[in-house]
Every structure is written in C-alpha cells, then in structure tokens.
Design a protein around this motif. Structure first.
Motif, PDB file in Angstrom:
ATOM      1  N   ASN A 306      60.923  75.016  89.023  1.00 53.86           N
ATOM      2  CA  ASN A 306      60.557  75.291  87.633  1.00 53.86           C
ATOM      3  C   ASN A 306      59.108  74.919  87.354  1.00 53.86           C
ATOM      4  O   ASN A 306      58.376  75.662  86.681  1.00 53.86           O
ATOM      5  CB  ASN A 306      61.476  74.519  86.691  1.00 53.86           C
ATOM      6  CG  ASN A 306      62.867  75.118  86.612  1.00 53.86           C
ATOM      7  OD1 ASN A 306      63.093  76.245  87.043  1.00 53.86           O
ATOM      8  ND2 ASN A 306      63.812  74.362  86.087  1.00 53.86           N
ATOM      9  N   LEU A 307      58.672  73.775  87.876  1.00 54.67           N
ATOM     10  CA  LEU A 307      57.299  73.344  87.639  1.00 54.67           C
ATOM     11  C   LEU A 307      56.307  74.253  88.355  1.00 54.67           C
ATOM     12  O   LEU A 307      55.233  74.576  87.820  1.00 54.67           O
ATOM     13  CB  LEU A 307      57.109  71.896  88.093  1.00 54.67           C
ATOM     14  CG  LEU A 307      57.891  70.833  87.301  1.00 54.67           C
ATOM     15  CD1 LEU A 307      57.593  69.444  87.839  1.00 54.67           C
ATOM     16  CD2 LEU A 307      57.566  70.895  85.814  1.00 54.67           C
ATOM     17  N   GLU A 308      56.662  74.699  89.550  1.00 54.37           N
ATOM     18  CA  GLU A 308      55.762  75.577  90.297  1.00 54.37           C
ATOM     19  C   GLU A 308      55.615  76.938  89.648  1.00 54.37           C
ATOM     20  O   GLU A 308      54.533  77.543  89.681  1.00 54.37           O
ATOM     21  CB  GLU A 308      56.264  75.735  91.740  1.00 54.37           C
ATOM     22  CG  GLU A 308      56.098  74.484  92.594  1.00 54.37           C
ATOM     23  CD  GLU A 308      56.737  74.633  93.966  1.00 54.37           C
ATOM     24  OE1 GLU A 308      57.463  75.639  94.181  1.00 54.37           O
ATOM     25  OE2 GLU A 308      56.538  73.749  94.825  1.00 54.37           O
ATOM     26  N   LYS A 309      56.692  77.436  89.033  1.00 50.29           N
ATOM     27  CA  LYS A 309      56.659  78.763  88.429  1.00 50.29           C
ATOM     28  C   LYS A 309      56.168  78.744  86.980  1.00 50.29           C
ATOM     29  O   LYS A 309      55.914  79.801  86.401  1.00 50.29           O
ATOM     30  CB  LYS A 309      58.044  79.408  88.495  1.00 50.29           C
ATOM     31  CG  LYS A 309      58.470  79.757  89.917  1.00 50.29           C
ATOM     32  CD  LYS A 309      59.807  80.486  89.939  1.00 50.29           C
ATOM     33  CE  LYS A 309      60.166  80.913  91.354  1.00 50.29           C
ATOM     34  NZ  LYS A 309      61.465  81.646  91.411  1.00 50.29           N
ATOM     35  N   ALA A 310      56.036  77.559  86.402  1.00 52.36           N
ATOM     36  CA  ALA A 310      55.586  77.462  85.014  1.00 52.36           C
ATOM     37  C   ALA A 310      54.111  77.838  84.911  1.00 52.36           C
ATOM     38  O   ALA A 310      53.293  77.422  85.729  1.00 52.36           O
ATOM     39  CB  ALA A 310      55.808  76.052  84.488  1.00 52.36           C
ATOM     40  N   THR A 311      53.790  78.632  83.919  1.00 48.58           N
ATOM     41  CA  THR A 311      52.398  79.001  83.652  1.00 48.58           C
ATOM     42  C   THR A 311      51.846  78.270  82.438  1.00 48.58           C
ATOM     43  O   THR A 311      50.661  78.351  82.154  1.00 48.58           O
ATOM     44  CB  THR A 311      52.281  80.515  83.426  1.00 48.58           C
ATOM     45  OG1 THR A 311      53.084  80.895  82.309  1.00 48.58           O
ATOM     46  CG2 THR A 311      52.740  81.278  84.661  1.00 48.58           C
ATOM     47  N   GLN A 312      52.713  77.569  81.718  1.00 48.16           N
ATOM     48  CA  GLN A 312      52.282  76.788  80.558  1.00 48.16           C
ATOM     49  C   GLN A 312      53.259  75.647  80.346  1.00 48.16           C
ATOM     50  O   GLN A 312      54.448  75.793  80.604  1.00 48.16           O
ATOM     51  CB  GLN A 312      52.191  77.665  79.310  1.00 48.16           C
ATOM     52  CG  GLN A 312      53.391  78.532  79.044  1.00 48.16           C
ATOM     53  CD  GLN A 312      53.139  79.532  77.950  1.00 48.16           C
ATOM     54  OE1 GLN A 312      52.341  79.332  77.049  1.00 48.16           O
ATOM     55  NE2 GLN A 312      53.826  80.665  78.023  1.00 48.16           N
ATOM     56  N   SER A 313      52.728  74.505  79.904  1.00 47.15           N
ATOM     57  CA  SER A 313      53.571  73.330  79.710  1.00 47.15           C
ATOM     58  C   SER A 313      53.659  72.912  78.250  1.00 47.15           C
ATOM     59  O   SER A 313      54.682  72.410  77.803  1.00 47.15           O
ATOM     60  CB  SER A 313      53.050  72.153  80.548  1.00 47.15           C
ATOM     61  OG  SER A 313      51.699  71.876  80.230  1.00 47.15           O
ATOM     62  N   ASN A 314      52.597  73.111  77.494  1.00 45.98           N
ATOM     63  CA  ASN A 314      52.604  72.743  76.076  1.00 45.98           C
ATOM     64  C   ASN A 314      53.065  73.941  75.246  1.00 45.98           C
ATOM     65  O   ASN A 314      52.267  74.707  74.707  1.00 45.98           O
ATOM     66  CB  ASN A 314      51.214  72.286  75.636  1.00 45.98           C
ATOM     67  CG  ASN A 314      50.781  71.019  76.341  1.00 45.98           C
ATOM     68  OD1 ASN A 314      51.576  70.085  76.489  1.00 45.98           O
ATOM     69  ND2 ASN A 314      49.534  70.969  76.781  1.00 45.98           N
ATOM     70  N   LEU A 315      54.377  74.097  75.174  1.00 49.38           N
ATOM     71  CA  LEU A 315      54.952  75.269  74.520  1.00 49.38           C
ATOM     72  C   LEU A 315      54.869  75.140  73.006  1.00 49.38           C
ATOM     73  O   LEU A 315      55.226  74.108  72.429  1.00 49.38           O
ATOM     74  CB  LEU A 315      56.404  75.438  74.948  1.00 49.38           C
ATOM     75  CG  LEU A 315      56.656  75.637  76.445  1.00 49.38           C
ATOM     76  CD1 LEU A 315      58.154  75.767  76.716  1.00 49.38           C
ATOM     77  CD2 LEU A 315      55.923  76.862  76.964  1.00 49.38           C
ATOM     78  N   LYS A 316      54.443  76.210  72.361  1.00 49.64           N
ATOM     79  CA  LYS A 316      54.338  76.226  70.901  1.00 49.64           C
ATOM     80  C   LYS A 316      55.708  76.249  70.236  1.00 49.64           C
ATOM     81  O   LYS A 316      55.816  75.997  69.028  1.00 49.64           O
ATOM     82  CB  LYS A 316      53.509  77.433  70.455  1.00 49.64           C
ATOM     83  CG  LYS A 316      52.050  77.371  70.897  1.00 49.64           C
ATOM     84  CD  LYS A 316      51.284  78.600  70.424  1.00 49.64           C
ATOM     85  CE  LYS A 316      49.830  78.524  70.859  1.00 49.64           C
ATOM     86  NZ  LYS A 316      49.053  79.726  70.414  1.00 49.64           N
ATOM     87  N   THR A 317      56.733  76.567  70.993  1.00 48.51           N
ATOM     88  CA  THR A 317      58.087  76.634  70.448  1.00 48.51           C
ATOM     89  C   THR A 317      58.847  75.313  70.595  1.00 48.51           C
ATOM     90  O   THR A 317      60.039  75.256  70.293  1.00 48.51           O
ATOM     91  CB  THR A 317      58.875  77.760  71.135  1.00 48.51           C
ATOM     92  OG1 THR A 317      58.702  77.670  72.554  1.00 48.51           O
ATOM     93  CG2 THR A 317      58.386  79.123  70.655  1.00 48.51           C
ATOM     94  N   ILE A 318      58.169  74.266  71.072  1.00 41.43           N
ATOM     95  CA  ILE A 318      58.752  72.926  71.100  1.00 41.43           C
ATOM     96  C   ILE A 318      58.080  72.082  70.028  1.00 41.43           C
ATOM     97  O   ILE A 318      56.845  71.965  69.992  1.00 41.43           O
ATOM     98  CB  ILE A 318      58.604  72.273  72.487  1.00 41.43           C
ATOM     99  CG1 ILE A 318      59.492  73.005  73.497  1.00 41.43           C
ATOM    100  CG2 ILE A 318      58.982  70.795  72.429  1.00 41.43           C
ATOM    101  CD1 ILE A 318      59.504  72.395  74.888  1.00 41.43           C
ATOM    102  N   TYR A 319      58.880  71.540  69.143  1.00 38.58           N
ATOM    103  CA  TYR A 319      58.378  70.739  68.024  1.00 38.58           C
ATOM    104  C   TYR A 319      57.784  69.441  68.567  1.00 38.58           C
ATOM    105  O   TYR A 319      58.471  68.696  69.270  1.00 38.58           O
ATOM    106  CB  TYR A 319      59.534  70.448  67.073  1.00 38.58           C
ATOM    107  CG  TYR A 319      59.166  69.781  65.780  1.00 38.58           C
ATOM    108  CD1 TYR A 319      58.140  70.259  64.974  1.00 38.58           C
ATOM    109  CD2 TYR A 319      59.876  68.667  65.339  1.00 38.58           C
ATOM    110  CE1 TYR A 319      57.834  69.658  63.776  1.00 38.58           C
ATOM    111  CE2 TYR A 319      59.579  68.047  64.135  1.00 38.58           C
ATOM    112  CZ  TYR A 319      58.558  68.549  63.355  1.00 38.58           C
ATOM    113  OH  TYR A 319      58.246  67.939  62.155  1.00 38.58           O
ATOM    114  N   PRO A 320      56.524  69.137  68.264  1.00 38.57           N
ATOM    115  CA  PRO A 320      55.858  67.988  68.892  1.00 38.57           C
ATOM    116  C   PRO A 320      56.243  66.638  68.296  1.00 38.57           C
ATOM    117  O   PRO A 320      55.716  65.609  68.712  1.00 38.57           O
ATOM    118  CB  PRO A 320      54.381  68.288  68.656  1.00 38.57           C
ATOM    119  CG  PRO A 320      54.350  69.056  67.386  1.00 38.57           C
ATOM    120  CD  PRO A 320      55.607  69.899  67.401  1.00 38.57           C
ATOM    121  N   LYS A 321      57.177  66.644  67.342  1.00 43.83           N
ATOM    122  CA  LYS A 321      57.606  65.403  66.700  1.00 43.83           C
ATOM    123  C   LYS A 321      59.090  65.171  66.985  1.00 43.83           C
ATOM    124  O   LYS A 321      59.722  65.937  67.691  1.00 43.83           O
ATOM    125  CB  LYS A 321      57.358  65.478  65.192  1.00 43.83           C
ATOM    126  CG  LYS A 321      55.908  65.701  64.806  1.00 43.83           C
ATOM    127  CD  LYS A 321      55.760  65.808  63.300  1.00 43.83           C
ATOM    128  CE  LYS A 321      54.320  66.073  62.891  1.00 43.83           C
ATOM    129  NZ  LYS A 321      54.176  66.184  61.420  1.00 43.83           N
TER     130      LYS A 321
END
Length: 342
Positions: A306-321
């Motif tokens: 999953n980490l190798e295939k990920a192209t982005q880690s800071n997803l805008k669809t994950i609430y940062p709080k």
C-alpha cells in the motif's frame, strides 16, 4: 460484457429479498444492466424463492458463507461488467436511482467509485447511518459522514446535495469500476464484514483515485439487518477491522502515534461498555485487540504494498482533527460545522 452489474449479496435474507428486490427489478432493468443475486450459502429458502419467483434473475451460489468482504470478492470474479453496483439486500430504490451515477462515471474517468445519497428506509426524511451523503475519516481513523457523526443523524434538507469527493463510499450501495476493484485487490477477506469498503476506498484514494457522492441519486437503506448495533460480534469486527485498516494504510510518519492513541481510546470505549452493563461488548473490544496483535505481522507485506503504490499521503478527504473532540467537547455534531469540510 454487460455495462453495469447490480450485485446483491444475500445471506439468509429471503424476507429482505421479498420486500426489496421488486423495487430493484422495477427501477433498474434495462438492456445494459443485469441484476445478480450472489448467495452466501444461505440455509433459509432464499434460493428456492428466487428460482420460483424470479427465475430470470441470475444467481451465484457460493459454497460457504464468506461474509460481506470475500463474498463479494468470490462473486465479482464470476461477473464481467464495466461497473459493479454493490447493493445491500435491505435497500429500496426508486425511479432513476442508478443513471446519475453511471452517467457521471462515464464522463469522469478519474472517478473510480461513487455512492448515492443514502436515506433511512423507515424514516425517509433522515439520512441513514451507514453512508448518508458520503464518508470520511478523522485523523484517528473514526468514520463519519455528511449527515451523520457517530449516532447523531441529520434530517435531509438538501444541505448536502452537491457532488463531493469523499474518502469512502458506503458498502450498502457502492458503484465501482470493475478494473479498479480488482487492481486494488478487492476487499480484504479477513475483515469478513464491516469497514472493508473504507479500507478499499482508502487504498484507492491513496493511489490518486477519486470517490464521490452523487446526491441526485437516492436510495433508502434499512441498516442493521444482519447484525444489530448491540451485537458483540459487530463490536469485535468494527474494532478489529479498524485497527487492521489503520495498520495497512497509515503513512510511516504517523502510524505509531495514531495506533497508540487508538489503543487508549478503544479501552476507554471498553470501559464505557462495562460501566453501562454491556460486558459482552467490552470483552469484544479486548478480543479485537488481542486478535489484531496476533495477525498484525501477517499484514506487513500488505502494508508495504500500500505504501509503495500510494501517490499521496496527506489526503484531503481525511479530517485533520479529532472527530471525538469536535463532537463531545466542541459540540460540533453536524458535518456542516466542521471547518475543513464546510
């Protein structure tokens, strides 16, 4: 190859098929759509009912109960279609429910999956818990939706009628491109049931794929038809699968911090269960953590992939709080009050 396959996974749900399959047939059948019932080795009269009442409906009969996750994996391998519609057996649909989503996917190649607006079948002016108007996660892995945060369910007043990117589409009614379902590895069979759609959608999001809610499409979901909210089995699956999902998908720089916090929060939840007389549920939380520790090592390769295939880690669809802090301490019980998403 058919364009769209509507696949209803059934397990001992003959009563649900009797009640809801007629609306699916009435409002779905067309030349480029096929309805299929995949049966998870039911012991009731599900197959007999289908043979007698709806002989025109294709049936896939699985040799054992694989659960939701692998039940769909096993069934979809036997179906050739451009789009899969994963539809719960306790969903009522109406005229024109499917076309807006298919039309959107046809012209938006970067969108791999979508869901309709999900309303409560028993009270159709309110959203339904399992997906409402599209799903998200907070930074600690707690799922919530437009229209539902924890047990607070909003009335549908058209406040979420915009097409919106989401982290996850509900497994109660998800439309997904077949190639992307298989390319991402399908559902995690170990999950059996609960949160497998969030895990799959998180993988897709991390690989740069979009998932959306199309509110012009509306369906009505009963919810809890297989396992009730109070079921210790459901508690076990939700807690264990959430931990597995976090371990598989969290970026390296946050995994230890998040998992340590979740362990603390989960045992606070277990204490609450115990203090409110729900000892079987409290024990289920402990059993979920025990099993997670036992099988965590077997997920090392899945996490690495999953980490190798990920192209982005800071997803805008994950609430940062923390949605827990927002809900219980800041009084933000409605999605529209969450600053990042409003």
């Amino acid at each position: 190859m058919i364009k769209t396959a509507v696949v209803i996974l059934n397990w001992n749900g003959v009563k649900l098929l009797e009640q809801f399959l007629p609306s699916v047939i009435q409002y779905t059948l067309s030349d480029d759509v096929e309805i299929i019932v995949a049966d998870n080795c039911s012991t009731d009269n599900s197959i007999g009912f289908l043979k007698e009442t709806y002989p025109q409906i294709r049936r896939i009969v699985l040799p054992e109960n694989y659960g939701y996750a692998d039940g769909y994996n096993q069934s979809l391998k036997q179906i050739e279609a451009k789009y899969f519609v994963l539809l719960n057996s306790d969903v009522e649909v109406g005229e024109g429910w499917l076309q807006p989503i298919v039309d959107f996917l046809d012209v938006n190649e970067d969108v791999v999956a979508a869901q309709p607006k999900l309303l409560a079948q028993r009270n159709k002016s309110y959203f339904e818990y399992a997906g409402a108007a599209g799903g998200f996660l907070d930074k600690y892995g707690y799922p919530f939706c437009r229209g539902r945060i924890f047990g607070e369910i909003e009335q549908d007043k058209g406040q979420y009628d915009t097409i919106t990117d989401v982290l996850w589409a509900t497994g109660a009614c998800m439309v997904i491109r077949a190639r992307d379902f298989f390319d991402a590895g399908g559902f995690d069979a170990t999950f059996f049931a609960h949160m497998e759609e969030i895990d799959l959608c998180w993988r897709l999001n991390s690989r740069g794929k979009r998932i959306v809610c199309i509110p012009s499409s509306v369906v009505y979901h009963v919810g809890g038809a297989t396992l009730s909210e109070e079921s210790p089995r459901k508690t076990f699956l939700n807690f264990r699968n959430n931990l597995l999902m976090l371990y598989k998908n969290l970026p390296e720089d946050s995994i230890d911090r998040v998992l340590n916090k979740r362990i603390l929060l989960d045992y606070i939840a277990a204490l609450k269960y115990a203090l409110t007389g729900k000892m079987p549920n409290a024990k289920a939380v402990h059993a979920a953590h025990k099993e997670f520790r036992q099988i965590k090592q077997s997920y090392t390769l899945a996490r690495r992939e999953n980490l190798e295939k990920a192209t982005q880690s800071n997803l805008k669809t994950i609430y940062p709080k923390s949605i827990l802090a927002d809900f219980y301490f800041r009084g933000n019980k409605f999605f529209s009050r969450l600053q990042k998403f409003c």
